[in-house]
Every structure is written in structure tokens, then in C-alpha cells.
Write an enzyme that holds these catalytic residues in place. Structure first.
Site, PDB file in Angstrom:
ATOM      1  N   ARG A 172       2.154   8.552   8.871  1.00 40.69           N
ATOM      2  CA  ARG A 172       1.852   9.939   8.510  1.00 40.69           C
ATOM      3  C   ARG A 172       0.577  10.465   9.184  1.00 40.69           C
ATOM      4  O   ARG A 172       0.523  11.621   9.576  1.00 40.69           O
ATOM      5  CB  ARG A 172       1.667  10.054   6.996  1.00 40.69           C
ATOM      6  N   GLU A 200      -0.372  -9.040  -0.916  1.00 38.69           N
ATOM      7  CA  GLU A 200      -0.997  -8.426   0.267  1.00 38.69           C
ATOM      8  C   GLU A 200      -2.188  -7.553  -0.178  1.00 38.69           C
ATOM      9  O   GLU A 200      -2.291  -6.373   0.147  1.00 38.69           O
ATOM     10  CB  GLU A 200      -0.001  -7.623   1.110  1.00 38.69           C
ATOM     11  N   HIS A 212       5.640   5.669  13.293  1.00 32.05           N
ATOM     12  CA  HIS A 212       6.102   6.432  12.127  1.00 32.05           C
ATOM     13  C   HIS A 212       5.002   6.937  11.201  1.00 32.05           C
ATOM     14  O   HIS A 212       5.261   7.667  10.270  1.00 32.05           O
ATOM     15  CB  HIS A 212       7.050   5.571  11.283  1.00 32.05           C
ATOM     16  N   ASP A 241       0.787  -1.237   0.000  1.00 31.49           N
ATOM     17  CA  ASP A 241       0.000   0.000   0.000  1.00 31.49           C
ATOM     18  C   ASP A 241       0.814   1.280   0.000  1.00 31.49           C
ATOM     19  O   ASP A 241       0.338   2.327   0.408  1.00 31.49           O
ATOM     20  CB  ASP A 241      -0.892  -0.009   1.245  1.00 31.49           C
ATOM     21  N   GLU A 266      -2.239   5.106   2.754  1.00 30.54           N
ATOM     22  CA  GLU A 266      -2.169   3.693   2.392  1.00 30.54           C
ATOM     23  C   GLU A 266      -3.524   3.086   2.016  1.00 30.54           C
ATOM     24  O   GLU A 266      -3.612   2.251   1.117  1.00 30.54           O
ATOM     25  CB  GLU A 266      -1.532   2.885   3.526  1.00 30.54           C
ATOM     26  N   HIS A 276      12.474   5.531  13.198  1.00 27.67           N
ATOM     27  CA  HIS A 276      12.375   5.675  11.737  1.00 27.67           C
ATOM     28  C   HIS A 276      13.162   6.912  11.292  1.00 27.67           C
ATOM     29  O   HIS A 276      13.252   7.895  12.035  1.00 27.67           O
ATOM     30  CB  HIS A 276      10.884   5.818  11.412  1.00 27.67           C
TER      31      HIS A 276
HETATM   32  C1  UD1 Z   1       6.482   4.837   3.853  1.00 27.57           C
HETATM   33  C2  UD1 Z   1       5.105   4.377   3.374  1.00 27.57           C
HETATM   34  C3  UD1 Z   1       4.346   3.752   4.527  1.00 27.57           C
HETATM   35  C4  UD1 Z   1       5.171   2.656   5.223  1.00 27.57           C
HETATM   36  C5  UD1 Z   1       6.535   3.210   5.591  1.00 27.57           C
HETATM   37  C6  UD1 Z   1       7.367   2.082   6.134  1.00 27.57           C
HETATM   38  C7  UD1 Z   1       4.096   5.798   1.656  1.00 27.57           C
HETATM   39  C8  UD1 Z   1       3.250   6.975   1.375  1.00 27.57           C
HETATM   40  N1  UD1 Z   1       4.321   5.517   2.956  1.00 27.57           N
HETATM   41  O1  UD1 Z   1       6.279   5.866   4.796  1.00 27.57           O
HETATM   42  O2  UD1 Z   1       3.169   3.145   4.032  1.00 27.57           O
HETATM   43  O3  UD1 Z   1       4.503   2.262   6.383  1.00 27.57           O
HETATM   44  O4  UD1 Z   1       7.165   3.743   4.423  1.00 27.57           O
HETATM   45  O5  UD1 Z   1       8.443   2.527   6.868  1.00 27.57           O
HETATM   46  O6  UD1 Z   1       4.533   5.164   0.740  1.00 27.57           O
HETATM   47  N2  UD1 Z   1      14.044   8.282   5.147  1.00 27.57           N
HETATM   48  C9  UD1 Z   1      15.421   8.217   5.089  1.00 27.57           C
HETATM   49  N3  UD1 Z   1      15.991   6.996   4.816  1.00 27.57           N
HETATM   50  C10 UD1 Z   1      15.277   5.888   4.596  1.00 27.57           C
HETATM   51  C11 UD1 Z   1      13.874   5.964   4.674  1.00 27.57           C
HETATM   52  C12 UD1 Z   1      13.264   7.178   4.938  1.00 27.57           C
HETATM   53  O7  UD1 Z   1      16.108   9.192   5.282  1.00 27.57           O
HETATM   54  O8  UD1 Z   1      15.864   4.834   4.361  1.00 27.57           O
HETATM   55  C13 UD1 Z   1      13.402   9.589   5.444  1.00 27.57           C
HETATM   56  C14 UD1 Z   1      13.489  10.564   4.244  1.00 27.57           C
HETATM   57  O9  UD1 Z   1      13.675  11.855   4.747  1.00 27.57           O
HETATM   58  C15 UD1 Z   1      12.071  10.434   3.641  1.00 27.57           C
HETATM   59  C16 UD1 Z   1      11.236  10.232   4.894  1.00 27.57           C
HETATM   60  O10 UD1 Z   1      12.023   9.391   5.734  1.00 27.57           O
HETATM   61  O11 UD1 Z   1      11.721  11.575   2.898  1.00 27.57           O
HETATM   62  C17 UD1 Z   1       9.870   9.639   4.696  1.00 27.57           C
HETATM   63  O12 UD1 Z   1       9.929   8.495   3.866  1.00 27.57           O
HETATM   64  P1  UD1 Z   1       8.610   8.105   2.995  1.00 27.57           P
HETATM   65  O13 UD1 Z   1       8.900   6.861   2.237  1.00 27.57           O
HETATM   66  O14 UD1 Z   1       8.152   9.275   2.225  1.00 27.57           O
HETATM   67  O15 UD1 Z   1       7.502   7.856   4.069  1.00 27.57           O
HETATM   68  P2  UD1 Z   1       7.418   6.848   5.265  1.00 27.57           P
HETATM   69  O16 UD1 Z   1       6.855   7.574   6.416  1.00 27.57           O
HETATM   70  O17 UD1 Z   1       8.701   6.128   5.420  1.00 27.57           O
HETATM   71  N1  UDP Z   2      11.462  -3.276  11.033  1.00 28.34           N
HETATM   72  C1  UDP Z   2      12.852  -3.380  10.990  1.00 28.34           C
HETATM   73  N2  UDP Z   2      13.599  -2.486  11.706  1.00 28.34           N
HETATM   74  C2  UDP Z   2      13.046  -1.491  12.444  1.00 28.34           C
HETATM   75  C3  UDP Z   2      11.632  -1.381  12.460  1.00 28.34           C
HETATM   76  C4  UDP Z   2      10.866  -2.275  11.740  1.00 28.34           C
HETATM   77  O1  UDP Z   2      13.377  -4.285  10.345  1.00 28.34           O
HETATM   78  O2  UDP Z   2      13.780  -0.735  13.073  1.00 28.34           O
HETATM   79  C5  UDP Z   2      10.651  -4.237  10.268  1.00 28.34           C
HETATM   80  C6  UDP Z   2       9.525  -4.904  11.026  1.00 28.34           C
HETATM   81  O3  UDP Z   2       9.960  -6.068  11.684  1.00 28.34           O
HETATM   82  C7  UDP Z   2       8.538  -5.198   9.926  1.00 28.34           C
HETATM   83  C8  UDP Z   2       8.707  -4.032   8.996  1.00 28.34           C
HETATM   84  O4  UDP Z   2       9.992  -3.499   9.264  1.00 28.34           O
HETATM   85  O5  UDP Z   2       8.894  -6.383   9.212  1.00 28.34           O
HETATM   86  C9  UDP Z   2       7.627  -3.012   9.232  1.00 28.34           C
HETATM   87  O6  UDP Z   2       7.978  -1.839   8.612  1.00 28.34           O
HETATM   88  P1  UDP Z   2       7.365  -0.442   9.007  1.00 28.34           P
HETATM   89  O7  UDP Z   2       6.874  -0.480  10.410  1.00 28.34           O
HETATM   90  O8  UDP Z   2       8.382   0.567   8.635  1.00 28.34           O
HETATM   91  O9  UDP Z   2       6.167  -0.296   7.974  1.00 28.34           O
HETATM   92  P2  UDP Z   2       4.639  -0.780   7.964  1.00 28.34           P
HETATM   93  O10 UDP Z   2       4.602  -2.249   8.212  1.00 28.34           O
HETATM   94  O11 UDP Z   2       3.929   0.018   9.001  1.00 28.34           O
HETATM   95  O12 UDP Z   2       4.173  -0.407   6.604  1.00 28.34           O
END
Ligand code: UD1
Ligand code: UDP
Length: 383
Positions: A212, A120, A210, A98, A134, A243
Site C-alpha cells: 500500500r 513473527e 503490492h 502484521d 503493517e 496481486h
Molecule cells: C494485505 C496486508 C499486507 C500483506 C498483503 C499480502 C493489510 C492492511 N495488508 O494487503 O500486509 O502484505 O495482504 O498479500 O492487512 N483481493 C482479491 N482476492 C484476494 C486477495 C485480494 O480480490 O484473494 C483484492 C480485493 O479487491 C481486496 C484487495 O485485493 O480488496 C486488497 O486486499 P487487502 O487485504 O485489503 O490488502 P493487500 O494489499 O492484499
Molecule cells: N506468494 C505466492 N504466490 C504469489 C506471490 C507470493 O504464493 O503469486 C507467496 C510468497 O512465496 C510468500 C508469500 O506469498 O510466501 C508472500 O506474500 P505477499 O508478498 O503477498 O505478502 P507479504 O509477505 O509482503 O506480507
């Protein structure tokens, strides 16, 4: 006969964790050619997973920017995927879950008239703005998809109610396949501090947050609740892998830095995470994936959200919706920390989300849809 060329597209940590076992299962199947494209919507958090599961993508769009917006992710992924599809010429594109990557990749595949398989599929909260974005992403992806791999019967029913009945398969969630390969009794953590905790002598609460839709007031409530719980339960250690979102980093550090029994750590590698979960006392989270993993490991979960699209473990009594208000979170956690009976009642290991054979089923279902085998896999039925 030619191999069926399957291109898996993913971009974030959770998609990678849940697609990794499927990528490996497809590579083992002689009738499939498995290619991987990462959008790298996440960078560091994605790379941690690719490394853990030894996956080397053929294509990497490298789109991540700090504090990226939903529009930027979608546009960059959509544009980047044009070239990839032209080069790779897939027969089937697989997307997961999602995220913005999921929706953009499904849309890009549709524009190229390539079949889409949605792994999924069918999770619904029935609230367009929660989880945001999502819930809309997975509905939109469902409209574009040709093959729907629903983890549970309930997910398949959600699709049926929307009129999607063709090529819907109940497979279990691939995350349970992943979990079967990661958790070990003799595991040594990469993050050394985790090797030195005595998990029997001191209870560990594992926290993640984490989402939004929780930015702003809900996240502040969560942090205030954890801060006060930490003050009240000095004997408990709260471990929070934070995160990398700048907003989450800032909010977590402002509220929780400098407390003796709150360990703020960088995002954990997936092996560390799964093994820490298997040793902890309680999980508090707004994550989707943790709601599926923790019940399989027999760990109670307090969900820091108003709703969940994963009702199965709530119905089974091992996951509780604690909400995003300060008082509700504190009282739900206090009950589990004070009352051993309440904790035991929520600590049964249950597997409503999978049996470790989801990937095998998905491979067979793909072969069936392409006319290579006579029957789809049997549905996943929780034991
Ligand atoms: C995204 C997904 C969310 C999922 C989450 C898992 C969307 C809209 N949201 O949200 O469904 O639950 O990932 O974690 O697709 N960043 C880094 N390094 C990384 C990852 C993230 O620096 O490796 C920072 C960056 O500043 C980035 C911000 O996190 O801009 C947000 O990342 P983004 O993928 O936009 O949204 P998530 O909140 O991670
Ligand atoms: N996870 C990880 N390291 C972390 C936090 C989460 O490997 O520090 C794993 C967790 O076990 C799960 C997945 O990441 O498998 C979940 O990701 P996240 O919570 O970022 O996204 P969501 O499932 O809410 O989309």
C-alpha cells in the site's frame, strides 16, 4: 488433563503460508486442540494456500470486498470474531505478523480476556508509515500479546527495547519450515507455461509488487523501471504474478502488457511460487515473505522499498535495498544482470530467518507457558 485449546486466526496469503506448518505441528501434539478461523481478508489468494496445505478451517468469516478499506477489514473481523470466540472458547489465540486481521484478532482476543500469542513478533522498521499500515499493526499487536514468538534475536531485542521481556521466545520463522516441504528438483508446475521455460538457457527475473505505501508514484516508478529493463535485456524473461488488488492489477497491466519478455500471470499457488523462486536468477520485490524465502534458496533480492524490517539478509549481503526511484532500481538490476561477480557475491544460500524447526519450538513454548513442560525450547541460532 484437558487439552489446551488453541485458535489460530489469519486472513491473508502470507499469514496462511506461515501459519500452515504450525497448524499441522499443533495437530500432531496430543496436549493441544488446534482450531482455525480465517477472516478471509483475502479470498482466492487465501484459498490457494488452504488447498495447498490441506487446511480446513472450522470458522470462516468471509469478509473480503473489492478495494476494501483498512477500517472495513478491521471492523468486520472484530465483529465476526466475537461469535467465534464465544463458541470456540479458546485458551489461547494465535495471530501472525502484521496485517489488519492480525491486529483485529489480537484486539478481539483481548476484549474476551483470552491470551494472545504473536507469531513473527518484534519486526520493526521504526517508521510508522512504512510499511503502512503493517508497522503499526505489529506494534499494536505486540502490546496486546502475552506470548511473543520472535523469528530472530534482533526481533527479540526490538521487543526488549520497548520493555517487552516476559515470554519472548526466539524461534526462527515458520516460513522456512514451509519452504522445506514445498521445493523439489523434479517439481512440475500447475501453471503449465512454467514447465516449458529453460531456466538455464534464459534467465528469469521474478517480480512481485503490492504494498500500500507503494501505491501511486513508487509503483509507477517500479513499473517504468521494469518496462525499460525488459527493453534493454531482451534475453531475460520477467515473470510477474500480479496481486489481485484492483489498483495493482490496473497499474501492472497499464505499464507492462504486451511486452514480449514480460509474463504477467495470476497469483501463483504457493508450490509454484516457491519452485519458481528456486529456479529464477533474481528476485525483485516489495514483499516481506520473499525477502525471507529467497535468501534461503540462494537467490539475490532487490527490495523495492525505502526500508526493511528484515535487516538480517541485508547485513549478510544477499538482499539489497533498491528503493522506489526509477534510476536506483534500474542501476541495481542492471548491475546484477551485467556483472556475474556481483551476482555471485549475492547468491549465497543463507538462513538468517530459520532452520525449519520454528513450529516445533513454538509448540514447546506454548506447552511451557501453560505449565505442561518444564522448559521452553532452545533459541533459534543461525548457523
Ligand atoms: C494485505 C496486508 C499486507 C500483506 C498483503 C499480502 C493489510 C492492511 N495488508 O494487503 O500486509 O502484505 O495482504 O498479500 O492487512 N483481493 C482479491 N482476492 C484476494 C486477495 C485480494 O480480490 O484473494 C483484492 C480485493 O479487491 C481486496 C484487495 O485485493 O480488496 C486488497 O486486499 P487487502 O487485504 O485489503 O490488502 P493487500 O494489499 O492484499
Ligand atoms: N506468494 C505466492 N504466490 C504469489 C506471490 C507470493 O504464493 O503469486 C507467496 C510468497 O512465496 C510468500 C508469500 O506469498 O510466501 C508472500 O506474500 P505477499 O508478498 O503477498 O505478502 P507479504 O509477505 O509482503 O506480507
Amino acid at each position: 488433563m484437558n487439552k489446551i485449546r488453541v485458535l489460530s486466526v489469519f486472513g491473508t496469503r502470507p499469514e496462511a503460508i506461515k501459519m500452515a506448518p504450525l497448524v499441522h505441528a499443533m495437530a500432531q501434539c496430543g496436549e493441544l486442540e488446534s482450531l482455525v478461523c480465517v477472516t478471509a481478508q483475502h479470498r482466492e489468494m487465501l484459498d490457494q494456500v488452504l488447498q495447498a496445505f490441506s487446511i480446513e478451517p472450522q470458522y470462516d468469516l468471509n469478509i473480503m470486498q473489492p478495494s476494501q478499506t483498512l477500517s472495513t477489514i478491521t471492523v468486520k473481523a472484530l465483529e465476526g470474531l466475537e461469535q467465534v470466540f464465544e463458541q470456540a472458547k479458546p485458551d489461547l489465540v494465535l495471530v501472525h505478523g502484521d496485517t489488519s486481521t492480525t491486529f483485529a484478532a489480537a484486539l478481539a482476543a483481548f476484549y474476551h480476556r483470552v491470551s494472545v500469542g504473536h507469531v513473527e513478533a518484534g519486526l520493526r522498521s521504526f517508521d510508522k508509515y512504512s510499511p503502512y499500515p503493517e508497522e503499526a499493526n505489529r506494534r499494536l499487536t505486540g502490546v496486546l500479546a502475552d506470548l511473543h514468538f520472535a523469528p530472530t534475536r534482533q526481533n527479540a531485542l526490538n521487543l526488549q527495547r520497548e520493555g517487552t521481556v516476559k515470554n519472548v521466545f526466539v524461534t526462527g520463522n515458520t516460513v522456512i519450515d514451509a519452504l522445506r516441504t514445498t521445493v523439489r528438483d523434479d517439481y512440475r508446475f500447475e501453471l503449465d507455461v512454467l514447465n516449458h521455460l529453460d531456466y538455464r538457457a534464459r534467465r528469469v527475473v521474478l517480480l512481485t509488487a503490492h504494498r500500500r505505501e507503494n501505491y501511486g508514484r513508487p509503483m509507477e516508478n517500479i513499473m517504468a523501471a521494469v518496462r525499460d529493463l525488459a527493453a534493454r535485456y531482451k534475453d531475460v524473461l520477467f515473470v510477474y504474478p500480479v496481486h489481485l488488488s484492483p489498483y495493482v492489477q490496473q497499474t501492472a497491466r497499464a505499464a507492462l502488457s504486451g511486452l514480449g519478455n514480460v509474463l504477467l500471470i495470476p497469483p501463483l499457488g504457493v508450490l509454484d511460487m516457491h519452485n519458481l523462486m528456486s529456479r529464477c536468477y533474481l528476485v525483485m520485490t516489495d514483499s516481506g515473505g520473499l525477502q525471507e524465502e529467497a535468501p534461503a534458496l540462494g537467490k539475490p533480492v532487490l527490495v523495492l522499498r525505502r526500508e526493511t524490517e528484515r535487516p538480517e539478509a541485508v547485513q549478510a549481503g544477499t538482499v539489497l535495498l533498491a528503493g522506489v526511484e526509477y534510476a536506483g532500481i534500474v542501476s541495481a538490476a542492471a548491475r546484477l544482470l551485467d556483472d556475474a561477480d556481483a551476482w555471485h557475491a549475492m547468491s549465497r544460500a543463507i538462513n538468517p530467518y530459520g532452520d525449519g524447526r520454528a513450529c516445533r519450538r513454538i509448540v514447546q513454548d506454548i506447552l511451557y507457558c501453560f505449565g505442561r513442560v518444564g522448559a521452553p525450547a532452545d533459541d533459534f541460532v543461525p548457523q
